[in-house]
Design a protein around this motif. Structure first.
Motif, PDB file in Angstrom:
ATOM      1  N   GLY A   1       1.291  -0.997   0.150  1.00  0.00           N
ATOM      2  CA  GLY A   1      -0.126   0.136  -0.309  1.00  0.00           C
ATOM      3  C   GLY A   1       0.822   1.305   0.087  1.00  0.00           C
ATOM      4  O   GLY A   1       0.371   2.697  -0.100  1.00  0.00           O
TER       5      GLY A   1
ATOM      6  N   VAL B   1       0.208   5.855   2.016  1.00  0.00           N
ATOM      7  CA  VAL B   1      -1.115   4.529   2.089  1.00  0.00           C
ATOM      8  C   VAL B   1      -2.647   4.198   0.893  1.00  0.00           C
ATOM      9  O   VAL B   1      -2.733   4.976   1.759  1.00  0.00           O
ATOM     10  CB  VAL B   1      -0.337   4.535   3.410  1.00  0.00           C
ATOM     11  CG1 VAL B   1      -1.549   5.345   4.839  1.00  0.00           C
ATOM     12  CG2 VAL B   1      -0.784   3.533   3.280  1.00  0.00           C
ATOM     13  N   GLN B   2      -2.113   3.267   0.944  1.00  0.00           N
ATOM     14  CA  GLN B   2      -3.121   3.049   0.113  1.00  0.00           C
ATOM     15  C   GLN B   2      -4.240   2.228   1.116  1.00  0.00           C
ATOM     16  O   GLN B   2      -3.450   0.039   1.307  1.00  0.00           O
ATOM     17  CB  GLN B   2      -3.600   2.659  -1.120  1.00  0.00           C
ATOM     18  CG  GLN B   2      -4.961   2.860  -2.200  1.00  0.00           C
ATOM     19  CD  GLN B   2      -3.808   2.433  -3.246  1.00  0.00           C
ATOM     20  OE1 GLN B   2      -3.828   2.044  -4.338  1.00  0.00           O
ATOM     21  NE2 GLN B   2      -4.296   3.847  -4.518  1.00  0.00           N
ATOM     22  N   TYR B   3      -5.270   1.776   1.527  1.00  0.00           N
ATOM     23  CA  TYR B   3      -5.779   0.877   2.384  1.00  0.00           C
ATOM     24  C   TYR B   3      -7.056   0.481   1.734  1.00  0.00           C
ATOM     25  O   TYR B   3      -7.579   1.391   1.452  1.00  0.00           O
ATOM     26  CB  TYR B   3      -5.403   1.075   3.787  1.00  0.00           C
ATOM     27  CG  TYR B   3      -6.249   1.419   3.972  1.00  0.00           C
ATOM     28  CD1 TYR B   3      -7.506   1.839   4.567  1.00  0.00           C
ATOM     29  CD2 TYR B   3      -5.561   3.474   4.074  1.00  0.00           C
ATOM     30  CE1 TYR B   3      -7.848   3.002   5.243  1.00  0.00           C
ATOM     31  CE2 TYR B   3      -6.094   4.308   4.689  1.00  0.00           C
ATOM     32  CZ  TYR B   3      -7.288   4.166   5.560  1.00  0.00           C
ATOM     33  OH  TYR B   3      -7.769   4.921   5.793  1.00  0.00           O
TER      34      TYR B   3
ATOM     35  N   ASP C   1     -11.064  -0.685   3.982  1.00  0.00           N
ATOM     36  CA  ASP C   1     -11.486   0.181   5.518  1.00  0.00           C
ATOM     37  C   ASP C   1     -12.672  -0.727   6.019  1.00  0.00           C
ATOM     38  O   ASP C   1     -12.676  -2.005   4.797  1.00  0.00           O
ATOM     39  CB  ASP C   1     -12.275   1.568   5.377  1.00  0.00           C
ATOM     40  CG  ASP C   1     -13.602   1.545   4.380  1.00  0.00           C
ATOM     41  OD1 ASP C   1     -14.040   0.086   3.766  1.00  0.00           O
ATOM     42  OD2 ASP C   1     -14.181   2.858   4.454  1.00  0.00           O
TER      43      ASP C   1
ATOM     44  N   ASP D   1     -14.239  -2.759   3.186  1.00  0.00           N
ATOM     45  CA  ASP D   1     -13.672  -2.985   2.072  1.00  0.00           C
ATOM     46  C   ASP D   1     -13.652  -1.485   1.005  1.00  0.00           C
ATOM     47  O   ASP D   1     -13.736  -2.442  -0.643  1.00  0.00           O
ATOM     48  CB  ASP D   1     -14.325  -3.958   1.395  1.00  0.00           C
ATOM     49  CG  ASP D   1     -14.105  -5.072   2.131  1.00  0.00           C
ATOM     50  OD1 ASP D   1     -12.835  -5.838   2.618  1.00  0.00           O
ATOM     51  OD2 ASP D   1     -14.778  -6.222   1.362  1.00  0.00           O
TER      52      ASP D   1
ATOM     53  N   ARG E   1     -12.123   1.648  -0.998  1.00  0.00           N
ATOM     54  CA  ARG E   1     -10.442   1.310  -0.888  1.00  0.00           C
ATOM     55  C   ARG E   1     -10.194   3.345  -0.489  1.00  0.00           C
ATOM     56  O   ARG E   1     -10.906   3.409  -1.375  1.00  0.00           O
ATOM     57  CB  ARG E   1      -9.294   1.193  -2.962  1.00  0.00           C
ATOM     58  CG  ARG E   1      -8.046   1.755  -2.278  1.00  0.00           C
ATOM     59  CD  ARG E   1      -8.405   1.546  -3.748  1.00  0.00           C
ATOM     60  NE  ARG E   1      -8.089   0.866  -4.998  1.00  0.00           N
ATOM     61  CZ  ARG E   1      -7.605   0.541  -5.526  1.00  0.00           C
ATOM     62  NH1 ARG E   1      -6.306   0.840  -6.248  1.00  0.00           N
ATOM     63  NH2 ARG E   1      -8.433  -0.721  -6.194  1.00  0.00           N
TER      64      ARG E   1
ATOM     65  N   THR F   1      -6.565   6.352  -0.110  1.00  0.00           N
ATOM     66  CA  THR F   1      -5.765   6.483   0.403  1.00  0.00           C
ATOM     67  C   THR F   1      -5.523   8.107   1.064  1.00  0.00           C
ATOM     68  O   THR F   1      -5.947   8.872   1.146  1.00  0.00           O
ATOM     69  CB  THR F   1      -5.687   6.954  -1.058  1.00  0.00           C
ATOM     70  OG1 THR F   1      -5.776   5.793  -2.193  1.00  0.00           O
ATOM     71  CG2 THR F   1      -4.113   7.244  -1.738  1.00  0.00           C
TER      72      THR F   1
END
Length: 65
Positions: free
Chosen positions: A32, A47-49, A51, A54, A56, A58
């Motif tokens: 990420g 950082v990309q994730y 939550d 589900d 996305r 950034t």
């Protein structure tokens, strides 16, 4: 988006690409983690994730001039 190991040596030697407004580099070691290199030479870490739903997300971590 190039995927590579974002080492300090790579970052110190990174030159902006004048033909593109920005280039995103994706780290292969830290899931990420993204480094955005702007044409001006400014670098920004993201950082990309996903939550809890589900979706996305950034988030900007820091900028380097």
């Amino acid at each position: 988006m190039p995927k590579l190991n974002l080492t300090q040596t790579f970052i110190d030697n990174l030159k902006p690409d004048p033909s593109k407004p920005y280039v995103d580099y994706i780290d292969t070691k830290v899931p990420g983690l993204i480094l955005k290199s702007l044409k001006s030479g400014k670098l920004t870490y993201y950082v990309q994730y996903a939550d809890t739903n589900d979706i996305r997300q950034t988030k900007r971590l820091s900028s380097v001039d």
